[in-house]
Design an enzyme around this catalytic site. Sequence first.
Site, short mmCIF file in Angstrom:
data_model
loop_
_atom_site.label_atom_id
_atom_site.label_comp_id
_atom_site.label_asym_id
_atom_site.label_seq_id
_atom_site.Cartn_x
_atom_site.Cartn_y
_atom_site.Cartn_z
N SER A 44 -4.01 -4.01 -11.92
CA SER A 44 -3.80 -5.00 -10.86
C SER A 44 -3.18 -4.38 -9.61
CB SER A 44 -2.90 -6.13 -11.37
OG SER A 44 -1.66 -5.60 -11.77
N TYR A 45 -2.87 -3.10 -9.62
CA TYR A 45 -2.22 -2.49 -8.45
C TYR A 45 -3.25 -2.17 -7.38
CZ TYR A 45 2.13 -1.92 -11.10
OH TYR A 45 3.27 -2.13 -11.82
N GLY A 46 -2.96 -2.65 -6.19
CA GLY A 46 -3.93 -2.63 -5.11
C GLY A 46 -4.44 -4.05 -5.01
#
Length: 316
Positions: A44-46
């Site tokens: 989920s990063y970004g």
Amino acid sequence: MGLGTWAWGNQLLWGYEEGMDGELQELFNYAISKGVNLFDTADSYGTGRLNGRSEQLLGRFIAESSARKTDDVLIATKLAAYPWRVTPGQYVSACRGSLRRLGLDQLALGQLHWSVAKYAPPLERALWDGLAAIYDEGLVKAVGVSNYGPRQLEKIHTYLTERGVPLASAQVQFSLLSKGPQQQDIRDVCQGLGIQLIAYSPLGLGMLTGKYSATGQLPKGPRGLLFRQILPGIQPLLGAMQAIAEERTKSSVSQVAINWCIAQGTIPIPGAKTLKNAKDNIGSLSWSLKQAEMDELNSLADKVPRAMIQNVFQTS
Ligand SMILES: NC(=O)c1ccc[n+]([C@@H]2O[C@H](COP(=O)([O-])OP(=O)(O)OC[C@H]3O[C@@H](n4cnc5c(N)ncnc54)[C@H](OP(=O)(O)O)[C@@H]3O)[C@@H](O)[C@H]2O)c1
């Protein structure tokens, strides 16, 4: 499985811009040259159009470095408990997606990013089965959880153990600003069950670096709002950290914050967006805190008037 001895959190959520890639790659190469061997990311990063960007970047950095050949670098990712991931099979697909973005055949550690026990308890079991499935299919060397409280941690540990899956790690917010009774309880459960505690946001999102003061310029957005509430009450703590840093050459307030986490038996994953910050943070490896210093820091941290905000998904 032995986890890394030192780590870099690769959230890339705040202030990330495309032009930063070059410096981040330099940072990655520097970190591995200095023995940093665990990198934490998440699918989920970004955000928005940059979704999955953190894993993609890490994948590129690994491919273009010597890390892949030596197998010295452990990549940990966190798989989100998105509402559309409701079966173990969907969780396995998510893990394959992360492996594709990272350019790897197997992850060192696959972590369930958060528990759904607080808002969709019937779905929790499917996620646990998903975690077991990615282990059984050999997509990960080990599994872990994140944002689990002590009771939920005991439950998943029992469940996975019965399925023959060892629970290797638990990642929670843990720092001099996040050391309340729940963190201590989690630490005790981890010690008792042989689970490695991973400390996220060990620099208190930047408040434990000495870079920000109550009267100076603060970061934009929600981080600034939080800093405005907490910074005025942590000046005695920051003062003691500064004094401890000044007793060593080339030390810093950030290094004191990181070394406090290490002394608590955790693996801290400080986030760094610049090479300068990474070099500073890695400097913490060259020294450790004395017991009297720990006592002083603990006593001052216990007197901080405003509690640090906790992740909404954190369970009991
Ligand atoms: N499992 C979860 O739910 C969860 C949640 C949050 C984070 N995490 C993980 O934990 C990692 C680290 O957490 P975090 O980034 O939230 O917080 P953090 O490590 O406590 O703080 C990182 C921020 O501190 C500043 N900084 C870092 N090193 C510094 C230095 N040497 N001197 C001065 N400033 C410095 C930078 O911000 P500025 O330059 O903007 O000041 C940096 O973005 C993340 O990358 C992620 O992998 C996990």
